[in-house]
Design an enzyme around this catalytic site. Structure first.
Site, PDB file in Angstrom:
ATOM      1  N   GLU A  93       0.825  -1.207   0.000  1.00  0.00           N
ATOM      2  CA  GLU A  93       0.000   0.000   0.000  1.00  0.00           C
ATOM      3  C   GLU A  93       0.859   1.256   0.000  1.00  0.00           C
ATOM      4  O   GLU A  93       1.933   1.278   0.594  1.00  0.00           O
ATOM      5  CB  GLU A  93      -0.867   0.034   1.264  1.00  0.00           C
ATOM      6  CG  GLU A  93      -1.911  -1.030   1.278  1.00  0.00           C
ATOM      7  CD  GLU A  93      -2.637  -1.102   2.613  1.00  0.00           C
ATOM      8  OE1 GLU A  93      -2.638  -0.098   3.362  1.00  0.00           O
ATOM      9  OE2 GLU A  93      -3.195  -2.171   2.891  1.00  0.00           O
ATOM     10  N   CYS A 106       3.304   8.266   1.555  1.00  0.00           N
ATOM     11  CA  CYS A 106       3.630   7.282   2.586  1.00  0.00           C
ATOM     12  C   CYS A 106       3.925   5.958   1.876  1.00  0.00           C
ATOM     13  O   CYS A 106       3.039   5.402   1.221  1.00  0.00           O
ATOM     14  CB  CYS A 106       2.443   7.157   3.536  1.00  0.00           C
ATOM     15  SG  CYS A 106       2.664   5.889   4.785  1.00  0.00           S
ATOM     16  N   CYS A 113       5.108  -7.627   7.800  1.00  0.00           N
ATOM     17  CA  CYS A 113       6.025  -7.104   8.813  1.00  0.00           C
ATOM     18  C   CYS A 113       6.219  -8.164   9.886  1.00  0.00           C
ATOM     19  O   CYS A 113       5.305  -8.890  10.222  1.00  0.00           O
ATOM     20  CB  CYS A 113       5.420  -5.841   9.421  1.00  0.00           C
ATOM     21  SG  CYS A 113       6.519  -5.009  10.597  1.00  0.00           S
ATOM     22  N   CYS A 117       3.642  -5.617  16.316  1.00  0.00           N
ATOM     23  CA  CYS A 117       2.919  -4.629  17.150  1.00  0.00           C
ATOM     24  C   CYS A 117       1.438  -4.998  17.111  1.00  0.00           C
ATOM     25  O   CYS A 117       0.873  -5.141  16.032  1.00  0.00           O
ATOM     26  CB  CYS A 117       3.120  -3.213  16.601  1.00  0.00           C
ATOM     27  SG  CYS A 117       4.844  -2.716  16.542  1.00  0.00           S
ATOM     28  N   CYS A 120      -1.455  -3.097  15.058  1.00  0.00           N
ATOM     29  CA  CYS A 120      -1.148  -2.733  13.664  1.00  0.00           C
ATOM     30  C   CYS A 120      -1.602  -3.826  12.698  1.00  0.00           C
ATOM     31  O   CYS A 120      -1.308  -5.000  12.894  1.00  0.00           O
ATOM     32  CB  CYS A 120       0.355  -2.501  13.526  1.00  0.00           C
ATOM     33  SG  CYS A 120       0.859  -2.063  11.861  1.00  0.00           S
ATOM     34  N   CYS A 333      -2.270   2.004   7.712  1.00  0.00           N
ATOM     35  CA  CYS A 333      -1.482   1.070   6.924  1.00  0.00           C
ATOM     36  C   CYS A 333      -1.878  -0.388   7.125  1.00  0.00           C
ATOM     37  O   CYS A 333      -2.226  -0.809   8.217  1.00  0.00           O
ATOM     38  CB  CYS A 333      -0.001   1.247   7.203  1.00  0.00           C
ATOM     39  SG  CYS A 333       0.399   1.113   8.939  1.00  0.00           S
TER      40      CYS A 333
HETATM   41  N1  SAH Z   1       7.377  -0.031  11.310  1.00  0.00           N
HETATM   42  C1  SAH Z   1       7.452   1.390  11.396  1.00  0.00           C
HETATM   43  C2  SAH Z   1       6.668   2.135  10.336  1.00  0.00           C
HETATM   44  C3  SAH Z   1       5.321   1.626   9.943  1.00  0.00           C
HETATM   45  S1  SAH Z   1       3.936   1.970  10.951  1.00  0.00           S
HETATM   46  C4  SAH Z   1       7.072   1.850  12.793  1.00  0.00           C
HETATM   47  O1  SAH Z   1       6.695   1.026  13.604  1.00  0.00           O
HETATM   48  O2  SAH Z   1       7.210   3.036  13.090  1.00  0.00           O
HETATM   49  C5  SAH Z   1       3.724   3.699  10.925  1.00  0.00           C
HETATM   50  C6  SAH Z   1       3.127   4.250  12.209  1.00  0.00           C
HETATM   51  O3  SAH Z   1       1.749   3.875  12.347  1.00  0.00           O
HETATM   52  C7  SAH Z   1       3.828   3.746  13.459  1.00  0.00           C
HETATM   53  O4  SAH Z   1       3.974   4.794  14.378  1.00  0.00           O
HETATM   54  C8  SAH Z   1       2.843   2.720  13.973  1.00  0.00           C
HETATM   55  O5  SAH Z   1       3.043   2.443  15.320  1.00  0.00           O
HETATM   56  C9  SAH Z   1       1.521   3.392  13.648  1.00  0.00           C
HETATM   57  N2  SAH Z   1       0.357   2.515  13.651  1.00  0.00           N
HETATM   58  C10 SAH Z   1       0.238   1.252  13.257  1.00  0.00           C
HETATM   59  N3  SAH Z   1      -1.012   0.787  13.435  1.00  0.00           N
HETATM   60  C11 SAH Z   1      -1.712   1.813  13.961  1.00  0.00           C
HETATM   61  C12 SAH Z   1      -3.061   1.961  14.378  1.00  0.00           C
HETATM   62  N4  SAH Z   1      -3.948   0.970  14.300  1.00  0.00           N
HETATM   63  N5  SAH Z   1      -3.431   3.166  14.867  1.00  0.00           N
HETATM   64  C13 SAH Z   1      -2.552   4.190  14.956  1.00  0.00           C
HETATM   65  N6  SAH Z   1      -1.266   4.105  14.570  1.00  0.00           N
HETATM   66  C14 SAH Z   1      -0.850   2.933  14.103  1.00  0.00           C
END
Ligand code: SAH
Length: 346
Positions: A93, A106, A113, A117, A120, A333
């Protein structure tokens, strides 16, 4: 012989390759311009090269493409979300956002990944592979072609962990900013990481001038380890130390991303711990109400984020609530890719 991915080559590497083909060195710069300034999709479009050379190039090199599978346009703002298909059938994406100062993109850096987390969507179906430099670059070039807009800023915040694909990401950054090519200033690039400490240190040494954004999401080790497994390997103290080192070496301010989640990380006590943790650092906190992910139970609202912001501001910490763009098109994302992959399985 396997074909070389020409869009992933730096100008000096391309020069070497062109010499090996028995051509004059200056041809490399000409080809580099076709690839990175005019952004053509095929060797045939390189009209100031002889047919013989174009044929030679097509035999020796491949020119990766991305295919637009879906494109969602927000009716609330000018955000456009692309679902791209890679040459091996995988999906990624890319999100185009309009700001007063220009168009920001973006980009994804991996297919899936491994960081896990748990709020996510990108991580749910696991990790497939790293993206090649050309595949990260093509998100920029293909989106420019499709939208007719010049991209002036890039955030590495799409699917994947950029520092887990370090070499390809650095190569992408060098290519996208090359003065002989696309020429984007790295000052307009933000790289977001979940906190892979040794790679933050390595990045600092390169002094690329980009903005480092660190996904913190909790000031407390037990809670952070629960929502971000990477914290079990590199804990908060190590992470904050690495950020201090980054600021010192690069002179750049660090951004902390903080997804506000009701009942998880948004209490007054969380704000106090966060403020103690980053006190005195040249940094900024970016708050975002956690985006709903179908498979997850987490909830938040703009009000919760604003309340948490007020706690922080009262403690003297610089914090903003990020504007949520394209919420009607599921711009968070990983969600569109999840749907596409589920569709494939059916
Ligand atoms: N792997 C990297 C970049 C990708 S995620 C990282 O962890 O920073 C980009 C951002 O979106 C990160 O800050 C991540 O924690 C956040 N993110 C992911 N899922 C999310 C969600 N459901 N709500 C809000 N932020 C989210």
């Amino acid at each position: 012989m396997e074909k070389t991915d020409i869009l992933s080559l730096t100008l000096s590497e391309l020069e070497e390759e062109i010499l090996k083909l028995g051509e004059k060195k200056f041809r490399a710069k000409q080809i580099f311009k076709w690839l990175h300034v005019k952004k053509v999709r095929s060797f045939d479009e390189m009209t100031d090269l002889s047919l013989e050379l174009r044929t030679k190039l097509a035999v020796r090199f491949c020119l990766n493409q991305l295919i637009i599978v879906r494109k969602l346009e927000s009716c609330m703002d000018n955000t456009v979300k692309y679902l791209y298909e890679l040459s091996d059938g995988g999906h990624i994406e890319t999100v185009l956002m309009e700001y007063s100062y220009g168009m920001s993109l973006c980009v994804s850096t991996q297919v899936g990944c491994k960081m896990g987390c748990n709020f996510c969507a990108s991580t749910i179906a696991g990790f497939v592979r790293n993206l090649e430099p050309s595949e990260i670059l093509n998100q920029v070039y293909e989106t420019e072609r499709d939208s007719g807009r010049k991209i002036t800023g890039i955030v590495l915040m799409g699917i994947g962990e950029p520092l887990d694909n370090f070499d390809n990401v650095i190569r992408f950054l060098r290519l996208v900013s090359d003065h002989e090519g696309n020429g984007l200033s790295l000052r307009h690039v933000t790289l977001s990481t979940c906190g892979i400490v040794p790679k933050i240190n390595e990045l600092a040494e390169l002094r690329l001038g980009l903005t480092l954004s660190v996904s913190l999401h909790s000031p407390e080790n037990s809670r952070r380890s629960e929502i971000m497994p990477v914290n079990r390997t590199y804990n908060i103290d190590e992470l904050i130390n690495a950020c201090r080192g980054y600021i010192e070496k690069t002179g750049r301010r660090v951004t902390f991303e903080y997804a506000v989640i009701d009942g998880v990380n948004s209490s007054h006590e969380d704000a106090a711990k966060l403020s103690a943790l980053i006190w005195g650092m040249n940094c900024h906190v970016n708050l975002i109400p956690v985006n709903k992910v179908k498979e997850r139970k987490y909830r938040s609202s703009r009000e919760s984020a604003l309340k948490f912001q007020k706690y922080l501001m009262d403690m003297g910490i610089n914090a903003t609530v990020r504007r949520t763009l394209g919420s009607d098109i599921n711009a968070a994302c990983g969600q569109l890719r999840r749907e596409a992959e589920k569709g494939k399985q059916r």
